[in-house]
Structure formats: structure tokens, C-alpha cells
Scaffold this motif. Structure first.
Motif, PDB file in Angstrom:
ATOM      1  N   ILE A  38      43.124  57.083 -52.051  1.00 55.17           N
ATOM      2  CA  ILE A  38      43.183  57.696 -53.388  1.00 55.17           C
ATOM      3  C   ILE A  38      44.655  57.799 -53.797  1.00 55.17           C
ATOM      4  CG2 ILE A  38      42.567  59.715 -54.788  1.00 55.17           C
ATOM      5  CD1 ILE A  38      40.302  60.252 -52.825  1.00 55.17           C
ATOM      6  N   PRO A  39      45.191  56.758 -54.440  1.00 52.44           N
ATOM      7  CA  PRO A  39      46.620  56.728 -54.777  1.00 52.44           C
ATOM      8  C   PRO A  39      47.003  57.637 -55.940  1.00 52.44           C
ATOM      9  CG  PRO A  39      45.542  54.734 -55.549  1.00 52.44           C
ATOM     10  CD  PRO A  39      44.517  55.481 -54.760  1.00 52.44           C
ATOM     11  N   GLU A  40      46.014  58.097 -56.691  1.00 52.12           N
ATOM     12  CA  GLU A  40      46.284  59.007 -57.804  1.00 52.12           C
ATOM     13  C   GLU A  40      45.257  60.131 -57.779  1.00 52.12           C
ATOM     14  OE1 GLU A  40      46.316  56.950 -61.509  1.00 52.12           O
ATOM     15  OE2 GLU A  40      47.895  55.554 -60.926  1.00 52.12           O
ATOM     16  N   GLY A  41      45.709  61.349 -58.062  1.00 51.75           N
ATOM     17  CA  GLY A  41      44.750  62.445 -58.117  1.00 51.75           C
ATOM     18  C   GLY A  41      45.356  63.769 -57.711  1.00 51.75           C
ATOM     19  N   VAL A  66      45.446  68.755 -52.100  1.00 51.37           N
ATOM     20  CA  VAL A  66      45.687  70.034 -51.435  1.00 51.37           C
ATOM     21  C   VAL A  66      46.263  69.723 -50.055  1.00 51.37           C
ATOM     22  CG1 VAL A  66      44.595  72.049 -50.364  1.00 51.37           C
ATOM     23  CG2 VAL A  66      43.900  71.318 -52.661  1.00 51.37           C
ATOM     24  N   LEU A  67      47.355  70.396 -49.694  1.00 51.01           N
ATOM     25  CA  LEU A  67      48.014  70.164 -48.406  1.00 51.01           C
ATOM     26  C   LEU A  67      47.941  71.440 -47.578  1.00 51.01           C
ATOM     27  CD1 LEU A  67      51.213  68.321 -49.733  1.00 51.01           C
ATOM     28  CD2 LEU A  67      48.981  67.334 -49.151  1.00 51.01           C
ATOM     29  N   VAL A 119      41.689  65.181 -52.839  1.00 51.30           N
ATOM     30  CA  VAL A 119      42.042  65.007 -51.425  1.00 51.30           C
ATOM     31  C   VAL A 119      42.515  66.338 -50.842  1.00 51.30           C
ATOM     32  CG1 VAL A 119      43.566  63.826 -49.772  1.00 51.30           C
ATOM     33  CG2 VAL A 119      42.765  62.611 -51.809  1.00 51.30           C
ATOM     34  N   ILE A 120      42.062  66.624 -49.619  1.00 55.97           N
ATOM     35  CA  ILE A 120      42.630  67.716 -48.827  1.00 55.97           C
ATOM     36  C   ILE A 120      43.166  67.110 -47.536  1.00 55.97           C
ATOM     37  CG2 ILE A 120      42.215  69.863 -47.577  1.00 55.97           C
ATOM     38  CD1 ILE A 120      39.930  70.461 -49.508  1.00 55.97           C
TER      39      ILE A 120
END
Length: 338
Positions: free
Chosen positions: A145-148, A151-152, A215-216
């Protein structure tokens, strides 16, 4: 004849005292485990013991489960027993310097194992590259997922590994953040790497976020499973990519079944054997050759930094099963919790 018997008796005594002296000359290596919960630790202890014994030493083990006071008491016990070298997997890398000072006061050398001890004069540090682990996680994420919206979720803020993983992730993501391709909704540390804390934080992030999460990156199994539990509870498991696994039974089964999952592995035999060699070298006052150093707030600590590896279907046999990290039969028979 009497002379012959006397000579045999003297010879027997010499052999006895020689064997006693050899036993006394064994290098005594103490190790403090700050936790023993993860599957890797028992395997690492066995590899450490195997190599130290092979090199003519003896390993003495003490274990606590996250209790700083108990670890200090165990350290005192090992120090008073006269170990030559103390290997520490610290409960708290910010406070374990008191153990280092106590050991040094008795002439005992100290190795920090996989977790840096801050602001102390440790003799050696061996670890895996947290930066590289973070880079591998981030590279996998942006390939998917290169864009979006990301959460880290990092590990415990007292663990230098969590900070290093943070740095590695940001090295890869920052250009995409600057280019506005990736938006960081939340980033923060997870106390004690605890699953329940990760679940709580993820629930709150989802609840209060006014944008959808794509993404997480959760950096370790305990944090990853906590995040996944929250995502599943919210019915979003098909909408949010959650990554950050070490290889365990479930992850290895997914890999064998051809599912796309990231597993970053620290080869435990490698780090255990190298640590055993360093411990014996320190115990026998030999010079250790290394070009790496890590600053711990007080000094540049001589270090060995190993690279983690990505586990996939092509290398899982050699990296995981042959190493003994996980038994293949256990993986094949594993039934995930529903």
C-alpha cells in the motif's frame, strides 16, 4: 612392591587434584533473563549453554518475568557466586546500569544481550539491527500500500530495540510522508510490548479517527496480535493491513500455505553462539575484534550488530525448522484460535 603402590597412590592424587583444578578453572558465565515468555528464549539458552560448554565454560541461568527488583536480586546472587562474566537481558535498559556497576565493583565483565543498557560502562553489546527490521517492515508495507493512512505502533519506550525499529521505519517512510503519499494518523510506543495495551490503543485510534486506516505497522507479535484483535472486533480485518510479525506457529503456517505475510526473524543460533564466544573471550581476557560501536549515553560500547532476515516459503525450512526455532510438525498441526 611397596614403592610401586606408593607411586600409584601419588599418581592418583595428582590426577585428582589436576581434575579439580581444571574444574575450578572453568569460566563461569551468568545470564539474567528479563523475560522467558517468548519461544525464542528457551532455545537461545540451550544454544548458549551448548556453545559455552563446548568452549570449556559453565552457564548459570536466572529468570524473571519483568520484575526489576527480582532481576537485581538475581544479579547480586550471581555476582556473589563469583561468575566471571554476566550476560544481561535487562528488564529495564534505563535502570539496569546499577547491575553493571555492582558487577564491575567485583571485577566481573558485562555483556548486554539484545537490549542496550543505557548510561553505563558495559563491556560489550550484541544485538540484531532494529533499524534493518524496521526498514523491512516499512518496505513490505509500501510495496503493498504505497499511499494511504498509516498507524505506527512501536514497542516499549524503555527498550532501545523499539527506538531502533522506529528509526528504521521512518527512514523508509519519511520521503513518502514528505511527498504526502502517506499520512500518519497515529504513532506511539506500547508499554511492555503488551498485547492488551496494543488492543486498547488500537481500539481508541479506530474509535477517534475521522479517516479510514489502511496500514498498521505493529513491530512485534505481541503488539501485532493486540492490534489485530482490535481490528477484528471492529469488523475491519479485510480493510486494514496489520504487519509486524516474528515467525510463530500461526505465521509459519500462513507462510507454508502461501499466504502473503511478513515475518522478520532474528536467527537465535547465530546470536547465541556469538555471545557465548564473546563471553569466554572476556572471561579469559582475550581481545575481541569488532568495528561496530553503539553510544549508550555514556560511552561508545563495542558491539556486534546482526541483520535479521525475512522468512518466506523458499527459506523457512533452513531458517526456522532446521534451526529448531519451531517444529514443523507443530506448525502443520496448529489450529488457529477462531
Amino acid at each position: 612392591m611397596r614403592f610401586l603402590k606408593f607411586a600409584v597412590l601419588i599418581f592418583s592424587f595428582l590426577i585428582f587434584f589436576s581434575s579439580c583444578n581444571q574444574a575450578d578453572n572453568k569460566s563461569k558465565i551468568g545470564i539474567l533473563f528479563g523475560t522467558y515468555e517468548a519461544a525464542r528464549w528457551d532455545l537461545e539458552k540451550n544454544y548458549l549453554e551448548e556453545k559455552i560448554n563446548e568452549l570449556g565454560g559453565e552457564l548459570i541461568t536466572k529468570i524473571t518475568e519483568g520484575d526489576e527488583l527480582e532481576q537485581f536480586a538475581q544479579a547480586t546472587e550471581l555476582i556473589e557466586s563469583g561468575v566471571d562474566v554476566l550476560i544481561i537481558i535487562a528488564v529495564n535498559g534505563n535502570t539496569a546500569g546499577s547491575i553493571v556497576r555492582e558487577a564491575h565493583s567485583k571485577g566481573i565483565k558485562v555483556i548486554a544481550y539484545d537490549k542496550l543498557i543505557q548510561n553505563s560502562e558495559i563491556d560489550f553489546f550484541i544485538t540484531f539491527s532494529g533499524e534493518r527490521a524496521g526498514e523491512l517492515m516499512a518496505e513490505y508495507s509500501i510495496n503493498k500500500i504505497p499511499e494511504g493512512n498509516y498507524v505506527l505502533m512501536y514497542g516499549d519506550r524503555t527498550d532501545d530495540n523499539a527506538i531502533k525499529i522506529h528509526n528504521g521505519i521512518k527512514t523508509i517512510l519519511q520521503p513518502l510522508i514528505d511527498a504526502k503519499n502517506i499520512n500518519i494518523i497515529y504513532e506511539g510506543y506500547t508499554d511492555q510490548w503488551a498485547t492488551e495495551n496494543a488492543t486498547f490503543y488500537t481500539n481508541k485510534i479506530i474509535e477517534f479517527s475521522d479517516t479510514e486506516i489502511d496500514v498498521i505497522i505493529a513491530t512485534f507479535n505481541s503488539v501485532t496480535y493486540g492490534a489485530k484483535a482490535a481490528v477484528k472486533k471492529q469488523g475491519l480485518e479485510n480493510n486494514i493491513l496489520v504487519i509486524g510479525h516474528d515467525p510463530d506457529l500461526e505465521v509459519c503456517q500462513d507462510i507454508l500455505n502461501g499466504k502473503e505475510v511478513l515475518a522478520v526473524h532474528k536467527t537465535v543460533k547465530n546470536i547465541a553462539y556469538k555471545t557465548a564466544e564473546i563471553a569466554i573471550q572476556l572471561a579469559t581476557n582475550k581481545t575481541i575484534q569488532t568495528t561496530d560501536e553503539i553510544y549508550n549515553g555514556r560511552m561508545d560500547v563495542p558491539s556486534i550488530i546482526l541483520d535479521p532476515v525475512v522468512v518466506n516459503k523458499n527459506n523457512i525450512e533452513t531458517i526456522i525448522f532446521e534451526e529448531g526455532f519451531i517444529n514443523k510438525k507443530d506448525v502443520l498441526n496448529y489450529k488457529p484460535a477462531i
